[in-house]
Design a protein around this motif. Structure first.
Motif, PDB file in Angstrom:
ATOM      1  N   SER A 137       0.827  -1.209   0.000  1.00  0.00           N
ATOM      2  CA  SER A 137       0.000   0.000   0.000  1.00  0.00           C
ATOM      3  C   SER A 137       0.860   1.257   0.000  1.00  0.00           C
ATOM      4  N   THR A 138       1.914   1.247   0.798  1.00  0.00           N
ATOM      5  CA  THR A 138       2.802   2.411   0.879  1.00  0.00           C
ATOM      6  C   THR A 138       3.496   2.673  -0.452  1.00  0.00           C
ATOM      7  N   VAL A 139       4.010   1.620  -1.057  1.00  0.00           N
ATOM      8  CA  VAL A 139       4.663   1.768  -2.368  1.00  0.00           C
ATOM      9  C   VAL A 139       3.660   2.288  -3.394  1.00  0.00           C
ATOM     10  N   GLY A 140       2.435   1.770  -3.339  1.00  0.00           N
ATOM     11  CA  GLY A 140       1.414   2.180  -4.296  1.00  0.00           C
ATOM     12  C   GLY A 140       1.034   3.642  -4.167  1.00  0.00           C
ATOM     13  N   VAL A 141       0.795   4.109  -2.937  1.00  0.00           N
ATOM     14  CA  VAL A 141       0.336   5.501  -2.773  1.00  0.00           C
ATOM     15  C   VAL A 141       1.446   6.491  -3.068  1.00  0.00           C
ATOM     16  N   ILE A 142       2.693   6.076  -2.902  1.00  0.00           N
ATOM     17  CA  ILE A 142       3.811   6.951  -3.279  1.00  0.00           C
ATOM     18  C   ILE A 142       3.957   6.977  -4.797  1.00  0.00           C
ATOM     19  N   ALA A 143       3.756   5.832  -5.426  1.00  0.00           N
ATOM     20  CA  ALA A 143       3.923   5.739  -6.883  1.00  0.00           C
ATOM     21  C   ALA A 143       2.830   6.485  -7.633  1.00  0.00           C
ATOM     22  N   PHE A 144       1.611   6.488  -7.097  1.00  0.00           N
ATOM     23  CA  PHE A 144       0.473   7.035  -7.846  1.00  0.00           C
ATOM     24  C   PHE A 144       0.669   8.488  -8.291  1.00  0.00           C
TER      25      PHE A 144
ATOM     26  N   VAL B 202      -4.602  16.239  -4.613  1.00  0.00           N
ATOM     27  CA  VAL B 202      -5.328  15.234  -3.833  1.00  0.00           C
ATOM     28  C   VAL B 202      -4.512  13.946  -3.751  1.00  0.00           C
ATOM     29  N   ALA B 203      -3.866  13.555  -4.826  1.00  0.00           N
ATOM     30  CA  ALA B 203      -3.063  12.328  -4.834  1.00  0.00           C
ATOM     31  C   ALA B 203      -1.924  12.420  -3.820  1.00  0.00           C
ATOM     32  N   ILE B 204      -1.287  13.575  -3.737  1.00  0.00           N
ATOM     33  CA  ILE B 204      -0.185  13.762  -2.783  1.00  0.00           C
ATOM     34  C   ILE B 204      -0.708  13.741  -1.342  1.00  0.00           C
ATOM     35  N   LEU B 205      -1.809  14.463  -1.110  1.00  0.00           N
ATOM     36  CA  LEU B 205      -2.396  14.485   0.233  1.00  0.00           C
ATOM     37  C   LEU B 205      -2.897  13.102   0.632  1.00  0.00           C
ATOM     38  N   LEU B 206      -3.453  12.383  -0.334  1.00  0.00           N
ATOM     39  CA  LEU B 206      -3.939  11.034  -0.077  1.00  0.00           C
ATOM     40  C   LEU B 206      -2.787  10.108   0.308  1.00  0.00           C
TER      41      LEU B 206
ATOM     42  N   LEU C 266       0.027  10.977   1.758  1.00  0.00           N
ATOM     43  CA  LEU C 266       0.431  11.335   3.124  1.00  0.00           C
ATOM     44  C   LEU C 266      -0.557  10.782   4.147  1.00  0.00           C
ATOM     45  N   PHE C 267      -1.829  10.897   3.836  1.00  0.00           N
ATOM     46  CA  PHE C 267      -2.887  10.434   4.744  1.00  0.00           C
ATOM     47  C   PHE C 267      -2.784   8.929   4.981  1.00  0.00           C
ATOM     48  N   ILE C 268      -2.641   8.173   3.903  1.00  0.00           N
ATOM     49  CA  ILE C 268      -2.586   6.714   4.030  1.00  0.00           C
ATOM     50  C   ILE C 268      -1.294   6.268   4.713  1.00  0.00           C
ATOM     51  N   ILE C 269      -0.201   6.957   4.441  1.00  0.00           N
ATOM     52  CA  ILE C 269       1.061   6.645   5.124  1.00  0.00           C
ATOM     53  C   ILE C 269       0.918   6.870   6.634  1.00  0.00           C
TER      54      ILE C 269
END
Length: 214
Positions: free
Chosen positions: A148-155, A184-188, A190-193
């Motif tokens: 999940s962490t790799v994914g949200v950073i990659a998006f 929103v992608a960047i904030l998302l 950070l939020f999920i991390i």
């Protein structure tokens, strides 16, 4: 139009707040808050209730993110003029999942619902992101938090790359504004991390659950 925007956001939140993990776990005779990681999310359903229940929960959590964007787009908002509202609808669906009104404002980490909502806004970027998610998942011995962490950073990185090199790719379903979506992608991310900080702490102690361990 203000009323339509408010209605759209409320609908997206309510859809996102549907606690499929709790419902599926209960149907299997389990209390999701007392078993596994005690997190009311798809991964814990998979861990506690098995493959079929887990896959169903993933599908439903992803679907509710997509539907939370699709319903306002089709029936309420003129996307050509208010595409930014659809981005907010995606955000509200994720917040609904994480802070569900049906669970006294508790919920999961929001990864699956985020995937569904972002797929409606940037499908190609999301599909490429899934490659990174699975790469992180299997490289970490099937630890979902790492995937999940790799994914949200990659998006957001993938979203940026496609915007500069193939602008049409991310505008597949709706013509959303890139500048709003990337924020929103960047904030998302950070939020999920931040939501995964307890997972990182357990990793440092060697206590984090992984499907390979199981």
């Amino acid at each position: 139009m203000t009323i339509k925007i408010i209605i759209s956001l409320l609908i997206s939140y309510i859809i996102g707040a549907i606690p499929f993990a709790v419902i599926i776990a209960s149907a299997n005779g389990k209390n999701i808050f007392e078993e596994g990681s005690k997190n009311p999310g798809s991964s814990n359903v998979l861990r506690v209730c098995g493959k079929k229940a887990g896959i169903l929960c993933y599908f439903l959590d992803i679907s509710k993110g997509a539907v939370a964007v699709l319903i306002p787009a089709l029936f309420i908002i003129k996307t050509s003029d208010y595409s930014w509202v659809l981005i907010l609808c995606a955000v509200f669906s994720i917040l609904g999942h994480v802070y569900s009104v049906f669970l006294k404002f508790r919920g999961g980490k929001g990864v699956a619902t985020a995937a569904g909502s972002m797929f409606m806004l940037a499908p190609v970027s999301l599909l490429i992101t899934m490659i990174f998610f699975f790469a992180g998942l299997f490289a970490s011995k099937k630890t979902v938090a790492i995937g999940s962490t790799v994914g949200v950073i990659a998006f957001p990185l993938i979203l940026t790359a496609l915007n500069f090199n193939a602008n049409f790719l991310y505008r597949f379903f709706f013509n959303v504004e890139y500048k709003y979506l990337i924020c929103v992608a960047i904030l998302l991310a950070l939020f999920i991390i931040i939501k995964h900080i307890p997972n990182y702490k357990r990793m440092l102690k060697g206590e984090e659950n992984s499907f390979e361990k199981k």
